[in-house]
Design a protein around this motif. Structure first.
Motif, PDB file in Angstrom:
ATOM      1  N   ILE A  30      30.821  66.666  40.044  1.00 42.55           N
ATOM      2  CA  ILE A  30      30.475  65.804  41.186  1.00 42.55           C
ATOM      3  C   ILE A  30      31.650  64.888  41.512  1.00 42.55           C
ATOM      4  O   ILE A  30      31.988  64.693  42.680  1.00 42.55           O
ATOM      5  CB  ILE A  30      29.213  64.964  40.876  1.00 42.55           C
ATOM      6  CG1 ILE A  30      28.028  65.876  40.702  1.00 42.55           C
ATOM      7  CG2 ILE A  30      29.005  63.876  41.914  1.00 42.55           C
ATOM      8  CD1 ILE A  30      26.959  65.848  41.731  1.00 42.55           C
ATOM      9  N   GLU A  31      32.286  64.348  40.489  1.00 43.45           N
ATOM     10  CA  GLU A  31      33.443  63.472  40.715  1.00 43.45           C
ATOM     11  C   GLU A  31      34.549  64.229  41.453  1.00 43.45           C
ATOM     12  O   GLU A  31      35.143  63.709  42.408  1.00 43.45           O
ATOM     13  CB  GLU A  31      33.969  62.940  39.388  1.00 43.45           C
ATOM     14  CG  GLU A  31      35.123  61.973  39.550  1.00 43.45           C
ATOM     15  CD  GLU A  31      35.638  61.435  38.224  1.00 43.45           C
ATOM     16  OE1 GLU A  31      36.821  61.070  38.190  1.00 43.45           O
ATOM     17  OE2 GLU A  31      34.870  61.392  37.242  1.00 43.45           O
ATOM     18  N   LEU A  34      33.477  64.821  45.142  1.00 44.32           N
ATOM     19  CA  LEU A  34      33.577  63.603  45.941  1.00 44.32           C
ATOM     20  C   LEU A  34      35.028  63.214  46.195  1.00 44.32           C
ATOM     21  O   LEU A  34      35.372  62.731  47.278  1.00 44.32           O
ATOM     22  CB  LEU A  34      32.821  62.465  45.268  1.00 44.32           C
ATOM     23  CG  LEU A  34      31.311  62.650  45.183  1.00 44.32           C
ATOM     24  CD1 LEU A  34      30.671  61.487  44.440  1.00 44.32           C
ATOM     25  CD2 LEU A  34      30.697  62.822  46.557  1.00 44.32           C
ATOM     26  N   ARG A  35      35.886  63.419  45.213  1.00 48.06           N
ATOM     27  CA  ARG A  35      37.309  63.116  45.386  1.00 48.06           C
ATOM     28  C   ARG A  35      37.901  63.990  46.494  1.00 48.06           C
ATOM     29  O   ARG A  35      38.645  63.514  47.355  1.00 48.06           O
ATOM     30  CB  ARG A  35      38.067  63.321  44.069  1.00 48.06           C
ATOM     31  CG  ARG A  35      39.438  62.724  44.095  1.00 48.06           C
ATOM     32  CD  ARG A  35      40.098  62.587  42.728  1.00 48.06           C
ATOM     33  NE  ARG A  35      39.364  63.125  41.607  1.00 48.06           N
ATOM     34  CZ  ARG A  35      39.688  64.245  40.945  1.00 48.06           C
ATOM     35  NH1 ARG A  35      40.736  64.944  41.294  1.00 48.06           N
ATOM     36  NH2 ARG A  35      38.975  64.649  39.924  1.00 48.06           N
ATOM     37  N   ALA A  37      36.112  65.560  48.915  1.00 48.93           N
ATOM     38  CA  ALA A  37      35.422  65.252  50.174  1.00 48.93           C
ATOM     39  C   ALA A  37      35.967  63.989  50.823  1.00 48.93           C
ATOM     40  O   ALA A  37      36.032  63.894  52.054  1.00 48.93           O
ATOM     41  CB  ALA A  37      33.924  65.109  49.929  1.00 48.93           C
ATOM     42  N   SER A  38      36.388  63.030  50.029  1.00 56.69           N
ATOM     43  CA  SER A  38      36.882  61.774  50.588  1.00 56.69           C
ATOM     44  C   SER A  38      38.273  61.913  51.199  1.00 56.69           C
ATOM     45  O   SER A  38      38.755  60.997  51.857  1.00 56.69           O
ATOM     46  CB  SER A  38      36.881  60.675  49.525  1.00 56.69           C
ATOM     47  OG  SER A  38      37.827  60.974  48.519  1.00 56.69           O
ATOM     48  N   ASP A  42      39.292  62.171  58.980  1.00 52.93           N
ATOM     49  CA  ASP A  42      38.242  61.276  59.460  1.00 52.93           C
ATOM     50  C   ASP A  42      38.523  60.951  60.927  1.00 52.93           C
ATOM     51  O   ASP A  42      38.952  59.862  61.260  1.00 52.93           O
ATOM     52  CB  ASP A  42      38.210  60.014  58.603  1.00 52.93           C
ATOM     53  CG  ASP A  42      37.118  59.058  59.016  1.00 52.93           C
ATOM     54  OD1 ASP A  42      36.205  59.477  59.743  1.00 52.93           O
ATOM     55  OD2 ASP A  42      37.184  57.883  58.627  1.00 52.93           O
ATOM     56  N   TRP A  49      34.429  56.034  53.196  1.00 50.91           N
ATOM     57  CA  TRP A  49      33.321  56.968  53.025  1.00 50.91           C
ATOM     58  C   TRP A  49      32.234  56.361  52.159  1.00 50.91           C
ATOM     59  O   TRP A  49      32.503  55.550  51.278  1.00 50.91           O
ATOM     60  CB  TRP A  49      33.813  58.250  52.344  1.00 50.91           C
ATOM     61  CG  TRP A  49      34.749  59.032  53.176  1.00 50.91           C
ATOM     62  CD1 TRP A  49      36.111  58.995  53.120  1.00 50.91           C
ATOM     63  CD2 TRP A  49      34.414  59.962  54.194  1.00 50.91           C
ATOM     64  NE1 TRP A  49      36.639  59.852  54.035  1.00 50.91           N
ATOM     65  CE2 TRP A  49      35.610  60.476  54.711  1.00 50.91           C
ATOM     66  CE3 TRP A  49      33.222  60.436  54.711  1.00 50.91           C
ATOM     67  CZ2 TRP A  49      35.655  61.415  55.723  1.00 50.91           C
ATOM     68  CZ3 TRP A  49      33.263  61.377  55.720  1.00 50.91           C
ATOM     69  CH2 TRP A  49      34.468  61.854  56.215  1.00 50.91           C
ATOM     70  N   ARG A  50      31.005  56.763  52.418  1.00 53.90           N
ATOM     71  CA  ARG A  50      29.873  56.407  51.551  1.00 53.90           C
ATOM     72  C   ARG A  50      29.192  57.695  51.152  1.00 53.90           C
ATOM     73  O   ARG A  50      28.852  58.511  52.001  1.00 53.90           O
ATOM     74  CB  ARG A  50      28.863  55.526  52.279  1.00 53.90           C
ATOM     75  CG  ARG A  50      29.253  54.098  52.363  1.00 53.90           C
ATOM     76  CD  ARG A  50      28.110  53.269  52.844  1.00 53.90           C
ATOM     77  NE  ARG A  50      27.513  53.862  54.043  1.00 53.90           N
ATOM     78  CZ  ARG A  50      26.573  53.286  54.744  1.00 53.90           C
ATOM     79  NH1 ARG A  50      26.098  52.131  54.398  1.00 53.90           N
ATOM     80  NH2 ARG A  50      26.078  53.875  55.816  1.00 53.90           N
ATOM     81  N   PHE A  51      28.993  57.870  49.879  1.00 52.75           N
ATOM     82  CA  PHE A  51      28.288  59.043  49.374  1.00 52.75           C
ATOM     83  C   PHE A  51      27.062  58.554  48.629  1.00 52.75           C
ATOM     84  O   PHE A  51      27.137  57.608  47.856  1.00 52.75           O
ATOM     85  CB  PHE A  51      29.180  59.850  48.419  1.00 52.75           C
ATOM     86  CG  PHE A  51      30.408  60.385  49.090  1.00 52.75           C
ATOM     87  CD1 PHE A  51      30.354  61.545  49.851  1.00 52.75           C
ATOM     88  CD2 PHE A  51      31.624  59.741  48.959  1.00 52.75           C
ATOM     89  CE1 PHE A  51      31.479  62.047  50.466  1.00 52.75           C
ATOM     90  CE2 PHE A  51      32.761  60.233  49.578  1.00 52.75           C
ATOM     91  CZ  PHE A  51      32.693  61.389  50.334  1.00 52.75           C
ATOM     92  N   ILE A  52      25.952  59.195  48.881  1.00 56.12           N
ATOM     93  CA  ILE A  52      24.708  58.842  48.193  1.00 56.12           C
ATOM     94  C   ILE A  52      24.298  60.045  47.361  1.00 56.12           C
ATOM     95  O   ILE A  52      24.132  61.146  47.893  1.00 56.12           O
ATOM     96  CB  ILE A  52      23.595  58.475  49.196  1.00 56.12           C
ATOM     97  CG1 ILE A  52      24.054  57.301  50.067  1.00 56.12           C
ATOM     98  CG2 ILE A  52      22.298  58.168  48.462  1.00 56.12           C
ATOM     99  CD1 ILE A  52      23.128  57.001  51.220  1.00 56.12           C
ATOM    100  N   LEU A  53      24.152  59.841  46.073  1.00 54.34           N
ATOM    101  CA  LEU A  53      23.745  60.917  45.168  1.00 54.34           C
ATOM    102  C   LEU A  53      22.285  60.713  44.792  1.00 54.34           C
ATOM    103  O   LEU A  53      21.908  59.644  44.315  1.00 54.34           O
ATOM    104  CB  LEU A  53      24.596  60.908  43.901  1.00 54.34           C
ATOM    105  CG  LEU A  53      26.094  61.096  44.082  1.00 54.34           C
ATOM    106  CD1 LEU A  53      26.790  61.015  42.738  1.00 54.34           C
ATOM    107  CD2 LEU A  53      26.392  62.403  44.765  1.00 54.34           C
TER     108      LEU A  53
END
Length: 73
Positions: A30-31, A34-35, A37-38, A42, A49-53
């Motif tokens: 996941i880390e 997210l790395r 994806a960020s 943009d 960015w905001r990610f909600i898990l």
């Protein structure tokens, strides 16, 4: 314009929904996700960015809440 990355992305297919079940990605995976994806472009200038898990029980709770919201709409 040939590129191995573009070729890979064009050949990629998402997993069928019935194959998306436990176990999910590990914390380390996941880390990494997210790395990566960020770092995408943009163009809407929405950074940061905001990610909600949603993990564990929260997955079921948010799923039910989203179903209720969709049914109301």
């Amino acid at each position: 314009m040939a590129s191995p990355i573009i070729d890979f992305l064009l050949s990629r297919a998402s997993a069928p929904i019935d194959q998306l079940k436990a176990p999910g990605p590990s914390d380390a995976e996941i880390e990494t996700i997210l790395r990566i994806a960020s770092r995408v472009p943009d163009h809407g200038r929405l950074a940061p960015w905001r990610f909600i898990l949603y993990r564990g029980e929260a997955r079921g709770e948010i799923g039910k809440a989203l179903v209720e919201l969709a049914e109301r709409r």
